[in-house]
Design an enzyme around this catalytic site. Structure first.
Site, PDB file in Angstrom:
ATOM      1  CD1 TRP A 338      -3.327  -5.059   1.443  1.00 60.50           C
ATOM      2  CD2 TRP A 338      -1.234  -4.525   1.542  1.00 60.50           C
ATOM      3  NE1 TRP A 338      -2.594  -5.981   1.774  1.00 60.50           N
ATOM      4  CE2 TRP A 338      -1.387  -5.878   2.110  1.00 60.50           C
ATOM      5  CE3 TRP A 338       0.214  -4.174   1.575  1.00 60.50           C
ATOM      6  CZ2 TRP A 338      -0.277  -6.867   2.355  1.00 60.50           C
ATOM      7  CZ3 TRP A 338       1.221  -5.055   1.782  1.00 60.50           C
ATOM      8  CH2 TRP A 338       0.988  -6.356   2.410  1.00 60.50           C
ATOM      9  CG  HIS A 339       2.411  -1.001   2.320  1.00 59.74           C
ATOM     10  ND1 HIS A 339       1.988  -1.080   0.910  1.00 59.74           N
ATOM     11  CD2 HIS A 339       3.382  -1.957   2.289  1.00 59.74           C
ATOM     12  CE1 HIS A 339       2.766  -1.806   0.088  1.00 59.74           C
ATOM     13  NE2 HIS A 339       3.520  -2.325   1.000  1.00 59.74           N
ATOM     14  N   GLY A 340      -0.935   0.487   5.334  1.00 56.94           N
ATOM     15  CA  GLY A 340      -1.416   1.045   6.419  1.00 56.94           C
ATOM     16  C   GLY A 340      -2.391   2.222   6.449  1.00 56.94           C
TER      17      GLY A 340
END
Length: 494
Positions: A338-340
């Protein structure tokens, strides 16, 4: 005479100069917003319209015409949630929920992960696809999760859908939390819309404290340490000694906390001044004595979202210990992703998932044994638990921060094989101010909650005029020490 071109440049979206809470333009924006908001304060519809219009303009200033995605998302989920709620056929309800999930995640995946998967295909020589180099819309990860939690809660009949579209658009576009969260649940926010707008001394004091604390964390601590030390270390770790790299990691631990929690504090403070209470997103996470506690204190809105909408639906701890450990690992892997779109983030999530699973084993063992150790022994265990947890989190931050795996391992190699403690005095003389600011950050972080309550109480007792004077003086002092160019918040990229 007014320069029209400069005025237009100031008021229109500039890719290299998005609106930030710590930018000069935001203070003008917020002052004008407050004037309009207070003018319609007695009208629920007036407050909704003023806040929504200013929020959409805020988002336009942050990422241009991508503001249309927020409006489109609101239209889609407002209608889908109502259809889900009013449909009695379970198959059709599941189909509508699946449609909402596919549309929301599809939009997120398109902008955030398309180039990542194109790169994987090209690396495996399964094709030669030209990357799209898509610009990531600011805040898309946050409002996507808010949309999903809303439709899922409606599907579960835990929360009835709103009847007024403007109320839902207001919730989704609420500018204090739009760019970097917290991830706010509709069930927590929407019922507050209809409440009369009333501020008491506690709201003013709490809001003032949160805004000032957030600005101080972001501008004085995070930006200063990053700009004057840490960014040099992570640009090329192999050029620095192990001691420099280790101090760079400690510095980054303070940077990412102060940067993200600072913005969250400002969001909570602004919301409080406008009559809304948003749940806190951080609770002194580096005081945690184990990794499970850390995730109850760090980015609380994301960790609770992952728990309620991913970990528990996967089975949680209801299907045996082995399945529980697998569910924890999967949840954190997805949380990392989700962060990247990067293997570094996935690896970071995997490390935390593994640590959480191991910690569950420890917790179960303690329960069977009959609890923990009390007295002096318990205090020592807690101290070493905090020390170990902090260093494990810092180890994981290496992979979170470094641009590539190569840079991550290069930094760790320097720490373990080229430490050179003898450079300490030279290093201290070169970065004296940085190290004192780092120390200040950690001291403030480990202060007891009573000190925060005391400060809030003092601010709450001041008359409104005194509060304004304190805020003006604080901002003036901030301008004297801030960098000439505002530094982009770390979580803006997520």
């Amino acid at each position: 005479m007014i320069d029209v071109n400069k005025l237009l440049d100031l008021l229109t979206y500039q890719k290299d100069d998005p609106i930030l809470f710590n930018s000069a333009f935001f203070f003008y924006f917020f002052a004008i917003f407050l004037l309009f908001y207070l003018a319609v304060g007695r009208s629920k519809e007036g407050r909704v319209w003023v806040f929504t219009v200013f929020s959409l303009y805020f988002f336009y200033k942050a990422c241009g015409y991508y503001v249309g995605l927020v409006i489109l998302s609101a239209i889609v989920d407002f209608n889908l949630s109502r259809w889900i709620y009013n449909t009695e056929n379970n198959t059709r309800r599941k189909g509508l929920l699946a449609l909402s999930i596919v549309l929301n995640l599809g939009l997120l995946f398109y902008f955030k992960y398309t180039d990542f998967f194109i790169g994987m295909i090209n690396d495996m020589q399964l094709g030669k696809i030209q990357p799209l180099h898509l610009l990531l819309p600011i805040g898309i990860s946050f409002y996507t999760f808010e949309n999903l939690s809303y439709t899922i809660d409606v599907y579960r009949k835990e929360f009835p859908p709103v009847n007024n579209f403007m109320d839902y658009l207001f919730f989704l576009s609420f500018f204090p939390k739009l760019m970097m969260g917290p991830i706010v649940r509709a069930a927590d926010f929407i019922p507050q819309i209809a409440k009369p707008y009333e501020l008491n001394s506690e709201d003013i004091g709490k809001g003032l404290y949160l805004i000032m604390a957030g600005l101080f964390k972001k501008v004085v601590i995070s930006d200063f340490i990053n700009q004057n030390f840490v960014q040099y270390i992570f640009d090329d770790p192999s050029k620095h000694t192990g001691l420099e790299c280790l101090l760079g990691v400690y510095g980054y631990a303070m940077i990412i906390y102060c940067d993200f929690s600072g913005y969250s504090d400002m969001a909570l403070g602004i919301a409080r001044w406008t009559g809304f209470k948003i749940p806190p997103n951080f609770d002194s996470p580096y005081q945690s004595s184990n990794i499970t506690e850390f995730w109850r204190r760090w980015h609380i809105s994301l960790s609770s979202w992952l728990r309620d909408y991913l970990y528990i639906p996967l089975g949680g701890n209801r299907k045996g210990k082995v399945r529980q450990y697998i569910n924890l690992g999967l949840t954190m892997l997805i949380g990392g992703f989700w962060h990247g779109a990067s293997w570094n983030f996935i690896f970071w999530g995997g490390l935390h998932g593994t640590a959480l699973a191991i910690d569950k084993v420890r917790i179960d063992w303690l329960k069977k044994k009959g609890g923990g150790v009390g007295g002096l022994g318990g205090g020592l265990l807690k101290f070493f638990g905090v020390l170990f947890t902090f260093h494990f989190v810092c180890f994981c931050w290496v992979f979170f921060k470094a641009a590539t795996f190569h840079d991550s391992w290069a930094l760790l190699h320097q720490v373990f094989y080229d430490f050179q403690p003898g450079v300490w005095l030279e290093l201290y003389n070169g970065y004296t101010a940085v190290f004192w600011v780092m120390l200040l950050g950690f001291v403030l972080h480990f202060l007891p909650r009573k000190s925060e309550d005391l400060t809030e109480g003092m601010l709450a007792k001041m008359p409104v005029v005194a509060s304004v004077v304190v805020m003006v003086i604080f901002i003036w002092l901030l301008v004297q020490v801030k960098s000439s160019q505002p530094m982009m918040p770390i979580y803006l990229q997520f």
